[in-house]
Every structure is written in C-alpha cells, then in structure tokens.
Design a protein around this motif. Structure first.
Motif, PDB file in Angstrom:
ATOM      1  N   THR A 123       0.780  -1.146  -0.076  1.00 48.91           N
ATOM      2  CA  THR A 123      -0.045  -0.056   0.030  1.00 48.91           C
ATOM      3  C   THR A 123       0.923   1.093   0.020  1.00 48.91           C
ATOM      4  N   ILE A 124       0.246   2.506  -0.626  1.00 52.88           N
ATOM      5  CA  ILE A 124       1.140   3.496  -0.565  1.00 52.88           C
ATOM      6  C   ILE A 124       0.254   4.425   0.075  1.00 52.88           C
ATOM      7  N   LYS A 125       0.699   5.211   0.912  1.00 53.20           N
ATOM      8  CA  LYS A 125      -0.270   6.308   1.857  1.00 53.20           C
ATOM      9  C   LYS A 125       0.460   7.505   1.423  1.00 53.20           C
ATOM     10  N   ASN A 126      -0.523   8.433   1.035  1.00 48.51           N
ATOM     11  CA  ASN A 126       0.103   9.769   0.457  1.00 48.51           C
ATOM     12  C   ASN A 126      -0.696  10.837   1.477  1.00 48.51           C
ATOM     13  N   ALA A 127       0.063  11.943   1.602  1.00 50.56           N
ATOM     14  CA  ALA A 127      -0.384  13.313   2.262  1.00 50.56           C
ATOM     15  C   ALA A 127      -0.516  14.111   0.848  1.00 50.56           C
ATOM     16  N   PHE A 128      -1.419  14.512   0.786  1.00 49.33           N
ATOM     17  CA  PHE A 128      -1.745  15.260  -0.291  1.00 49.33           C
ATOM     18  C   PHE A 128      -1.825  16.871   0.124  1.00 49.33           C
ATOM     19  N   ARG A 129      -1.038  17.750  -0.605  1.00 46.54           N
ATOM     20  CA  ARG A 129      -1.071  19.199  -0.068  1.00 46.54           C
ATOM     21  C   ARG A 129      -2.157  19.802  -1.092  1.00 46.54           C
ATOM     22  N   VAL A 171      -4.841   6.685  -0.209  1.00 46.63           N
ATOM     23  CA  VAL A 171      -3.936   5.836  -0.302  1.00 46.63           C
ATOM     24  C   VAL A 171      -4.120   4.699  -1.644  1.00 46.63           C
ATOM     25  N   LEU A 172      -3.304   4.319  -2.184  1.00 41.92           N
ATOM     26  CA  LEU A 172      -3.337   3.095  -3.155  1.00 41.92           C
ATOM     27  C   LEU A 172      -3.428   1.700  -2.363  1.00 41.92           C
ATOM     28  N   ILE A 173      -4.153   0.963  -2.795  1.00 42.26           N
ATOM     29  CA  ILE A 173      -4.455  -0.444  -1.924  1.00 42.26           C
ATOM     30  C   ILE A 173      -4.316  -1.445  -3.162  1.00 42.26           C
ATOM     31  N   PRO A 174      -3.309  -1.945  -3.186  1.00 42.43           N
ATOM     32  CA  PRO A 174      -3.076  -3.069  -4.077  1.00 42.43           C
ATOM     33  C   PRO A 174      -3.639  -4.508  -3.458  1.00 42.43           C
ATOM     34  N   THR A 175      -4.314  -5.214  -4.188  1.00 42.95           N
ATOM     35  CA  THR A 175      -4.763  -6.724  -3.737  1.00 42.95           C
ATOM     36  C   THR A 175      -4.433  -7.577  -5.088  1.00 42.95           C
ATOM     37  N   SER A 207      -0.144   4.127  -9.508  1.00 39.31           N
ATOM     38  CA  SER A 207      -0.445   2.850  -9.445  1.00 39.31           C
ATOM     39  C   SER A 207       0.405   2.170 -10.894  1.00 39.31           C
ATOM     40  N   GLU A 208       0.476   2.836 -11.815  1.00 36.22           N
ATOM     41  CA  GLU A 208       1.054   2.685 -13.253  1.00 36.22           C
ATOM     42  C   GLU A 208       2.430   2.585 -12.969  1.00 36.22           C
ATOM     43  N   ARG A 209       2.999   3.567 -12.304  1.00 38.89           N
ATOM     44  CA  ARG A 209       4.519   3.932 -12.152  1.00 38.89           C
ATOM     45  C   ARG A 209       4.884   3.001 -11.262  1.00 38.89           C
ATOM     46  N   GLU A 210       4.520   2.784 -10.059  1.00 35.00           N
ATOM     47  CA  GLU A 210       4.968   1.878  -9.112  1.00 35.00           C
ATOM     48  C   GLU A 210       4.833   0.427  -9.606  1.00 35.00           C
ATOM     49  N   TYR A 211       3.647   0.132  -9.931  1.00 28.94           N
ATOM     50  CA  TYR A 211       3.280  -1.491 -10.232  1.00 28.94           C
ATOM     51  C   TYR A 211       2.876  -1.599 -11.721  1.00 28.94           C
ATOM     52  N   LEU A 237      -5.219   1.398 -12.364  1.00 29.89           N
ATOM     53  CA  LEU A 237      -6.295   1.722 -11.306  1.00 29.89           C
ATOM     54  C   LEU A 237      -7.448   1.162 -11.635  1.00 29.89           C
ATOM     55  N   SER A 238      -8.237   0.359 -10.832  1.00 32.72           N
ATOM     56  CA  SER A 238      -9.402  -0.182 -11.035  1.00 32.72           C
ATOM     57  C   SER A 238     -10.718   0.274 -10.577  1.00 32.72           C
ATOM     58  N   ASN A 239     -10.223   0.676  -8.994  1.00 34.07           N
ATOM     59  CA  ASN A 239     -11.361   0.752  -7.979  1.00 34.07           C
ATOM     60  C   ASN A 239     -11.366   2.080  -7.333  1.00 34.07           C
ATOM     61  N   ILE A 240     -12.246   2.677  -6.745  1.00 33.78           N
ATOM     62  CA  ILE A 240     -12.185   3.792  -5.896  1.00 33.78           C
ATOM     63  C   ILE A 240     -13.075   3.566  -4.696  1.00 33.78           C
TER      64      ILE A 240
END
Ligand code: SF4
Length: 212
Positions: free
Chosen positions: A80-86, A96-100, A148-152, A156-159
């Motif tokens: 998972t990637i947890k972001n702090a967005f400014r 958060v990006l949650i991969p399953t 999601s594209e860059r790291e994995y 992205l499929s779901n929100i």
C-alpha cells in the motif's frame, strides 16, 4: 492564492468555449483544453503542448489550476502507498493506493478533517476545516492512478470514498467528482467500481439512491 483568477476546472465547458470565442480563438481550442484538464489530468497550462506558447500564456494570465500535489508518501511492506496530499491552501489530506490480487484501489478523502466524530476514527478527532472541491477529489484519483502505473505497472481499477471526511456531507462536490472520473471526456473509469462509504446520513443516502 492567485488574486481573482478563476480556477479553470471550476467552470463549465460552455464557459470555457465562450472565453475562447471572446478571445477570437477557434471553438476546438475549448475541447483541447477540456481534454487536457479532465482526460490527461494536466496540472499546468504549460503542459498543454498542442496549444501555442502565446495561448498558454494567455490562459495563465486569466485562469489558475489549483492542483493537488503529493507532499509525502509512504510505501508499506504490503505494497500500500499512503499519500499526504497538499492542497492549494496548504491543507493536507490523505489518499491511499491499496493493491490486492484482483484490483488496484484508490481510497480518497472528501473533507479536510471531518464533520463527524466517530469514536474509533483518528480523523473524527480533527475539526472539519472545509469540504474538498470536486477537482481536488479528482486530483487524488489522478495522482494515485499515475502512482499505480508508475510503481506497479497496473492500472487503477477501483475507487473508495473512505478517506478523511463524510462524503455525503460534501454531496455536490462528491457527485461532480464522480461525474468527471467516470465520464468518457474525463478519466472514463467504471461507475460500478466506485464505492461511496458513509457513516449513515439517511437523508443523503436517499438522495444518492435517487441519483441517475
Ligand atoms: S465519518 Fe468517517 S472520517 Fe468522519 S469521523 Fe466518521 S469514520 Fe472518521
């Protein structure tokens, strides 16, 4: 904040078309800019490379794009990637990006802080400072989608609207963000793969159920 300049993402396609017409530009320019904003998630006029430099500068003089930025992010062992967005005004919200195995999910915020005070929730201890604009919710999805594209290398499929805030107490902006995220001239994501979570605002659940 840039004086009286309007955020171009807060005005309609018709208003953008009218502005180009009033400035003697061909009508298709509006479509080009709309695509940059909502299909390609451009966060600056400088990025709109099929427009002349002069036209990009003219847009810059007349409008702003108050884009959300990734302030910091943390990647966990479970991917998972947890972001702090400014936000443009310095406020910070989480996404958060949650991969399953079967999906890549973006968990997004709808308020700075929260209107409610659920005992089990850290955000419930934060005062609600303001609602997020539709474009700020859209930006969280666009940034997590790029991540999601860059790291994995997986789209992205779901929100899920399960981040900070009660989405149904920011109803209009949440619906507008969903429209921009699912529209063919937006990100074109599937409405069936979007979940709006609520602590139980009965009146707004009814409204949502009636929404076409
Ligand atoms: S509505 Fe959601 S974000 Fe707000 S306090 Fe309750 S659980 Fe937390």
């Amino acid at each position: 904040m840039s004086g009286l300049k309007k955020d171009i993402r807060e005005i309609s396609f018709e208003e953008i078309s009218a502005w180009f017409k009033a400035n003697g530009e061909p009508a298709f320019r509006a479509r080009q800019v709309w695509e940059w904003l909502w299909q390609k998630s451009a966060r600056s006029f400088g990025a709109m490379t099929n427009l002349s430099k002069a036209l990009r500068e003219k847009l810059e003089e007349n409008f702003v794009i108050r884009a959300v930025e990734v302030d910091t992010f943390q990647k966990s062992k479970d991917r998972t990637i947890k972001n702090a967005f400014r936000l443009f005004d310095g406020n910070i919200v989480e996404g958060v990006l949650i991969p399953t195995e079967t999906r890549m999910t973006a968990c997004v915020s709808s308020q700075v802080g929260c209107s409610l005070t659920c005992k089990f929730c850290a955000t419930g201890k934060l005062e609600r400072l303001r609602n997020l604009n539709a474009d700020e919710i859209y930006d969280q999805v666009a940034l997590i989608r790029e991540q999601s594209e860059r790291e994995y290398g997986i789209p992205l499929s779901n929100i899920v609207y399960m981040g900070m805030g009660e989405p149904l107490l920011n109803y209009a902006n949440v619906l507008k963000s969903i429209e921009r995220i699912t529209s063919p001239d937006g990100l074109g994501m599937s409405p069936q793969r979007i979940t709006v979570s609520t602590a139980g605002i009965a009146k707004m659940i009814k409204s949502l159920a009636m929404t076409k």
